[in-house]
Motif scaffolding. Structure first.
Motif, PDB file in Angstrom:
ATOM      1  N   ILE A   1       9.926  -1.410  -4.772  1.00 41.41           N
ATOM      2  CA  ILE A   1       9.483  -1.813  -3.436  1.00 41.41           C
ATOM      3  C   ILE A   1       8.678  -3.109  -3.505  1.00 41.41           C
ATOM      4  O   ILE A   1       8.782  -3.969  -2.624  1.00 41.41           O
ATOM      5  N   PHE A   2       7.894  -3.267  -4.566  1.00 38.50           N
ATOM      6  CA  PHE A   2       7.029  -4.447  -4.688  1.00 38.50           C
ATOM      7  C   PHE A   2       7.824  -5.746  -4.782  1.00 38.50           C
ATOM      8  O   PHE A   2       7.503  -6.732  -4.110  1.00 38.50           O
ATOM      9  N   VAL A   3       8.845  -5.763  -5.635  1.00 36.03           N
ATOM     10  CA  VAL A   3       9.584  -7.010  -5.869  1.00 36.03           C
ATOM     11  C   VAL A   3      10.258  -7.519  -4.592  1.00 36.03           C
ATOM     12  O   VAL A   3      10.105  -8.697  -4.235  1.00 36.03           O
TER      13      VAL A   3
ATOM     14  N   LEU B   1      -4.690 -10.567  -8.067  1.00 34.21           N
ATOM     15  CA  LEU B   1      -5.896  -9.751  -7.943  1.00 34.21           C
ATOM     16  C   LEU B   1      -5.933  -9.022  -6.603  1.00 34.21           C
ATOM     17  O   LEU B   1      -6.326  -7.850  -6.526  1.00 34.21           O
ATOM     18  N   TYR B   2      -5.524  -9.712  -5.554  1.00 33.38           N
ATOM     19  CA  TYR B   2      -5.537  -9.087  -4.227  1.00 33.38           C
ATOM     20  C   TYR B   2      -4.580  -7.900  -4.171  1.00 33.38           C
ATOM     21  O   TYR B   2      -4.949  -6.799  -3.734  1.00 33.38           O
ATOM     22  N   PHE B   3      -3.356  -8.109  -4.621  1.00 33.03           N
ATOM     23  CA  PHE B   3      -2.367  -7.034  -4.534  1.00 33.03           C
ATOM     24  C   PHE B   3      -2.644  -5.918  -5.543  1.00 33.03           C
ATOM     25  O   PHE B   3      -2.270  -4.766  -5.308  1.00 33.03           O
ATOM     26  N   VAL B   4      -3.294  -6.246  -6.652  1.00 32.43           N
ATOM     27  CA  VAL B   4      -3.726  -5.194  -7.576  1.00 32.43           C
ATOM     28  C   VAL B   4      -4.755  -4.295  -6.900  1.00 32.43           C
ATOM     29  O   VAL B   4      -4.720  -3.060  -7.042  1.00 32.43           O
ATOM     30  N   ALA B   5      -5.678  -4.909  -6.160  1.00 30.95           N
ATOM     31  CA  ALA B   5      -6.677  -4.118  -5.433  1.00 30.95           C
ATOM     32  C   ALA B   5      -6.009  -3.212  -4.402  1.00 30.95           C
ATOM     33  O   ALA B   5      -6.387  -2.038  -4.242  1.00 30.95           O
TER      34      ALA B   5
ATOM     35  N   PHE C   1       0.836  -1.203   0.000  1.00 32.50           N
ATOM     36  CA  PHE C   1       0.000   0.000   0.000  1.00 32.50           C
ATOM     37  C   PHE C   1       0.871   1.254   0.000  1.00 32.50           C
ATOM     38  O   PHE C   1       0.664   2.175  -0.804  1.00 32.50           O
ATOM     39  N   LEU C   2       1.853   1.287   0.895  1.00 31.74           N
ATOM     40  CA  LEU C   2       2.737   2.454   0.976  1.00 31.74           C
ATOM     41  C   LEU C   2       3.574   2.595  -0.294  1.00 31.74           C
ATOM     42  O   LEU C   2       3.775   3.705  -0.803  1.00 31.74           O
ATOM     43  N   GLY C   3       4.053   1.459  -0.811  1.00 31.72           N
ATOM     44  CA  GLY C   3       4.857   1.507  -2.033  1.00 31.72           C
ATOM     45  C   GLY C   3       4.078   2.038  -3.216  1.00 31.72           C
ATOM     46  O   GLY C   3       4.591   2.835  -4.008  1.00 31.72           O
ATOM     47  N   SER C   4       2.823   1.619  -3.340  1.00 29.51           N
ATOM     48  CA  SER C   4       1.999   2.095  -4.448  1.00 29.51           C
ATOM     49  C   SER C   4       1.631   3.563  -4.277  1.00 29.51           C
ATOM     50  O   SER C   4       1.652   4.334  -5.245  1.00 29.51           O
ATOM     51  N   ALA C   5       1.311   3.957  -3.049  1.00 24.89           N
ATOM     52  CA  ALA C   5       0.942   5.354  -2.799  1.00 24.89           C
ATOM     53  C   ALA C   5       2.095   6.290  -3.137  1.00 24.89           C
ATOM     54  O   ALA C   5       1.922   7.288  -3.845  1.00 24.89           O
ATOM     55  N   PHE C   6       3.292   5.961  -2.646  1.00 29.90           N
ATOM     56  CA  PHE C   6       4.455   6.804  -2.917  1.00 29.90           C
ATOM     57  C   PHE C   6       4.901   6.674  -4.371  1.00 29.90           C
ATOM     58  O   PHE C   6       5.288   7.664  -5.004  1.00 29.90           O
ATOM     59  N   GLY C   7       4.867   5.452  -4.897  1.00 33.15           N
ATOM     60  CA  GLY C   7       5.354   5.228  -6.251  1.00 33.15           C
ATOM     61  C   GLY C   7       4.522   5.918  -7.308  1.00 33.15           C
ATOM     62  O   GLY C   7       5.059   6.513  -8.245  1.00 33.15           O
ATOM     63  N   THR C   8       3.197   5.857  -7.181  1.00 33.86           N
ATOM     64  CA  THR C   8       2.343   6.494  -8.183  1.00 33.86           C
ATOM     65  C   THR C   8       2.390   8.014  -8.078  1.00 33.86           C
ATOM     66  O   THR C   8       2.307   8.711  -9.091  1.00 33.86           O
ATOM     67  N   VAL C   9       2.530   8.533  -6.862  1.00 29.20           N
ATOM     68  CA  VAL C   9       2.667   9.984  -6.709  1.00 29.20           C
ATOM     69  C   VAL C   9       3.947  10.468  -7.379  1.00 29.20           C
ATOM     70  O   VAL C   9       3.969  11.491  -8.064  1.00 29.20           O
ATOM     71  N   GLY C  10       5.029   9.711  -7.207  1.00 27.10           N
ATOM     72  CA  GLY C  10       6.294  10.080  -7.830  1.00 27.10           C
ATOM     73  C   GLY C  10       6.369   9.742  -9.300  1.00 27.10           C
ATOM     74  O   GLY C  10       7.316  10.141  -9.981  1.00 27.10           O
TER      75      GLY C  10
ATOM     76  N   ALA D   1       7.463 -12.917  -8.485  1.00 27.52           N
ATOM     77  CA  ALA D   1       7.447 -11.605  -7.841  1.00 27.52           C
ATOM     78  C   ALA D   1       7.468 -10.490  -8.881  1.00 27.52           C
ATOM     79  O   ALA D   1       6.746  -9.491  -8.754  1.00 27.52           O
ATOM     80  N   THR D   2       8.284 -10.661  -9.909  1.00 25.55           N
ATOM     81  CA  THR D   2       8.344  -9.656 -10.970  1.00 25.55           C
ATOM     82  C   THR D   2       7.006  -9.535 -11.691  1.00 25.55           C
ATOM     83  O   THR D   2       6.534  -8.430 -11.986  1.00 25.55           O
ATOM     84  N   ALA D   3       6.374 -10.678 -11.957  1.00 19.14           N
ATOM     85  CA  ALA D   3       5.092 -10.672 -12.666  1.00 19.14           C
ATOM     86  C   ALA D   3       3.998 -10.010 -11.830  1.00 19.14           C
ATOM     87  O   ALA D   3       3.230  -9.182 -12.333  1.00 19.14           O
ATOM     88  N   ILE D   4       3.913 -10.368 -10.548  1.00 17.59           N
ATOM     89  CA  ILE D   4       2.892  -9.765  -9.684  1.00 17.59           C
ATOM     90  C   ILE D   4       3.175  -8.279  -9.492  1.00 17.59           C
ATOM     91  O   ILE D   4       2.253  -7.458  -9.410  1.00 17.59           O
ATOM     92  N   SER D   5       4.458  -7.920  -9.428  1.00 21.26           N
ATOM     93  CA  SER D   5       4.824  -6.513  -9.321  1.00 21.26           C
ATOM     94  C   SER D   5       4.305  -5.725 -10.521  1.00 21.26           C
ATOM     95  O   SER D   5       3.783  -4.610 -10.371  1.00 21.26           O
ATOM     96  N   LYS D   6       4.431  -6.303 -11.712  1.00 24.95           N
ATOM     97  CA  LYS D   6       3.900  -5.639 -12.908  1.00 24.95           C
ATOM     98  C   LYS D   6       2.383  -5.485 -12.822  1.00 24.95           C
ATOM     99  O   LYS D   6       1.821  -4.471 -13.262  1.00 24.95           O
ATOM    100  N   CYS D   7       1.714  -6.484 -12.260  1.00 28.48           N
ATOM    101  CA  CYS D   7       0.264  -6.383 -12.071  1.00 28.48           C
ATOM    102  C   CYS D   7      -0.073  -5.222 -11.136  1.00 28.48           C
ATOM    103  O   CYS D   7      -1.003  -4.443 -11.399  1.00 28.48           O
ATOM    104  N   MET D   8       0.680  -5.103 -10.050  1.00 30.14           N
ATOM    105  CA  MET D   8       0.434  -4.027  -9.090  1.00 30.14           C
ATOM    106  C   MET D   8       0.710  -2.659  -9.718  1.00 30.14           C
ATOM    107  O   MET D   8      -0.042  -1.699  -9.510  1.00 30.14           O
TER     108      MET D   8
END
Length: 410
Positions: free
Chosen positions: A34-36, A337-341, A18-27, A50-57
Motif C-alpha cells: 500500500i505504501f509504494v 521521518l514524517y511517514f515513519v512517525a 496510517f490505514l496501510g500501516s495499521a492493517f499491515g502490521t496487524v496482518g 518510494a521503495t526506500a521510504i516504504s521500507k522506512c515506514m
C-alpha cells in the motif's frame, strides 16, 4: 536536504499510510504493498524513492509492533506471543533469499514481474481467505460449546481434543494482566541475541557494499563477494537452530507441537521455504512479511503468533534495507521521518484495537481477514501501477526484455 511541503497530497497520503500501516502490521505483512503506490501516485515520488521510504515506514511500524508484542503472551500456551525459535529458523535464510531475489529482480523484465506479482497476491489472498473462513467456522463451533465448557463437562473435553491446537480465539478472552508479563521475563534473550548478531553481521556486509556500489565501474563484481559472505552466516544460524530442534533441545511450541525430535527432511524443507520466501520477496520487491505471514498460518501457527513472529523477522530485514538506502541517499530524510512517525503511531493503534476486537468477539480469525484484505488491496494497487508502467513503456517503445546482471543495484 529536500524540504517537506504540506498540502493535500501529504494529507491524503498520511491517511492512506496510517490505514496501510495499521492493517499491515496487524496482518504481519508491513503494508509495503500500500505504501509504494501511495508514495508514487499520491505524493509523487519516483519508484526508487518510494521503495526506500516504504521500507522506512515498514521499519517504523514493525519496530513499534515488536515492542508492543514483547510483553504479550501466547493465546493458549504459557509462552511469549513471539516464537523466537521459529524466527531463528526462518529469518537468516529469508534474508539470504532476499539478496538472491533482488539480483533476479534486476534481470527479469518489468512486465514479467507484474504478472508474477498479480498471480502471487491473488493466490495467497484466496488461500488466506479460505483459511480465515475455516478458522471462523471452527471458532463458531467452539463458542457453541462454551456453556458446556463452563459446566466442566467431560463431553466438552472430548470434543475439544481434535481442535485444541487449531482453535485459538476461544481462549483469547483472558484478562489483560494474564496476557502480559514483564519484558525481562517474556523475552528469550539467547535467541533474540542470535537474531541481532546475524543482523549485525549481514548489515556490515551490506554497508561494505555501499562504496563499491557508488564508485565501481559497470560490470565490477566485487560487491557480489559481499553477497557470497552472507551464505555461511545465514546457513550457519539456521543450521544451529535446526540442529537444536533435531536433537530435541528446542521445539516449535507455538502451535502446541510437543514433538521433541524433528526429522531431517522437515527441517530442510523449512529452511528451503525460508529461502524461497526471501527469493519471492526480493524478486517482487516485497517485504518478508507478505510471505511469512501466510506461510506461518499454513504451518498451523496461531494468527496472533504468526503475525507477531513475521513482524519481528520483517523488522530485521526492513531496517537493514533502510540503512543501505540512507547511505546511498535514496530518500529525502524529512519525508521519511514524517511517514515513519505516521506508520509507528498507526501500528500501535492497530495492535491495540485488534486485540480489543479479538477479546470482544472471541475470534482470532479477525487477524486472518485483515491479512487477506491487505493482500487484496496490495494486489490491486501494485498490479495497477505495474500495468500502467507497462503501457507507458509500450507507447514509448522502450526495451522490455531481460536486464543485465551487472547493473545490479546501480
Amino acid at each position: 536536504m529536500q524540504s517537506m511541503k504540506f498540502g493535500w497530497r501529504i494529507i491524503v497520503g498520511s491517511i492512506v499510510g496510517f490505514l496501510g500501516s495499521a492493517f499491515g502490521t496487524v496482518g504481519g505483512v508491513g503494508g509495503g504493498g500500500i505504501f509504494v503506490p501511495m508514495l508514487t501516485l499520491i505524493i509523487g515520488f519516483d519508484a526508487k524513492s518510494a521503495t526506500a521510504i516504504s521500507k522506512c515506514m515498514i521499519t517504523g511500524g514493525a519496530t513499534a509492533t515488536v515492542f508492543y508484542n514483547l510483553r504479550q503472551r501466547h493465546p493458549t500456551l504459557d509462552l511469549p506471543v513471539i516464537d523466537y525459535d521459529l524466527a531463528l529458523l526462518f529469518q537468516p535464510m529469508l534474508m539470504l533469499g532476499i539478496s538472491i531475489g533482488v539480483a533476479f529482480n534486476v534481470i527479469f523484465p518489468e512486465w514479467m514481474l507484474t504478472v508474477l506479482l498479480i498471480i502471487f497476491f491473488v493466490g495467497i489472498s484466496v488461500k488466506s481467505f479460505f483459511k480465515g473462513v475455516n478458522t471462523w467456522k471452527q471458532e463458531t463451533i467452539m463458542k457453541k460449546y462454551q456453556p458446556i465448557k463452563e459446566k466442566g463437562s467431560t463431553k466438552f473435553r472430548q470434543f475439544l481434543l481434535p481442535y485444541m491446537f487449531n482453535i485459538y480465539s476461544f481462549f483469547v478472552m483472558k484478562s489483560e494482566t494474564v496476557m502480559q508479563v514483564s519484558i525481562i521475563e517474556n523475552i528469550r534473550w539467547k535467541e533474540l541475541g542470535l537474531l541481532f548478531a546475524g543482523w549485525i553481521m549481514i548489515l556490515g556486509l551490506e554497508i561494505g557494499k555501499v562504496e563499491p556500489m557508488n564508485h565501481l565501474h559497470h560490470g565490477d563484481y566485487l560487491m557480489y563477494l559481499f553477497d557470497c559472505f552472507q551464505v555461511p552466516i545465514a546457513v550457519g544460524m539456521s543450521s544451529y537452530e535446526a540442529v537444536r530442534l533435531y536433537k530435541g533441545k528446542r521445539i516449535i511450541a507455538s502451535k502446541g507441537d510437543q514433538q521433541t525430535h524433528w526429522r531431517v527432511l522437515p527441517l530442510i524443507l523449512f529452511c528451503a521455504c525460508g529461502t524461497l520466501a526471501g527469493m519471492i520477496a526480493g524478486l517482487l520487491g516485497l517485504g518478508g512479511g507478505f510471505i511469512l505471514g501466510p506461510l506461518f498460518l499454513g504451518l498451523g501457527i496461531p494468527p496472533q503468533v504468526a503475525s507477531a513472529t513475521s513482524t519481528l523477522v520483517m523488522a530485521f530485514s526492513a531496517s537493514m534495507a533502510v540503512v543501505e538506502y540512507y547511505l546511498l541517499k535514496r530518500f529525502p530524510v524529512p519525508y521519511a521521518l514524517y511517514f515513519v512517525a505516521i506508520a509507528t503511531g498507526a501500528a500501535l493503534v492497530g495492535q491495540h484495537l485488534v486485540r480489543k476486537a479479538i477479546a470482544i468477539l472471541g475470534r482470532a480469525s479477525v487477524i486472518i481477514f485483515i491479512l487477506t484484505l491487505t493482500l487484496g488491496i496490495s494486489a490491486v494497487l501494485l498490479g495497477g501501477v505495474g500495468i500502467a508502467h507497462m503501457i507507458q513503456k509500450i507507447e514509448n517503445k522502450e526495451y522490455m526484455g531481460f536486464g543485465d546482471l551487472c547493473s545490479y543495484r546501480k
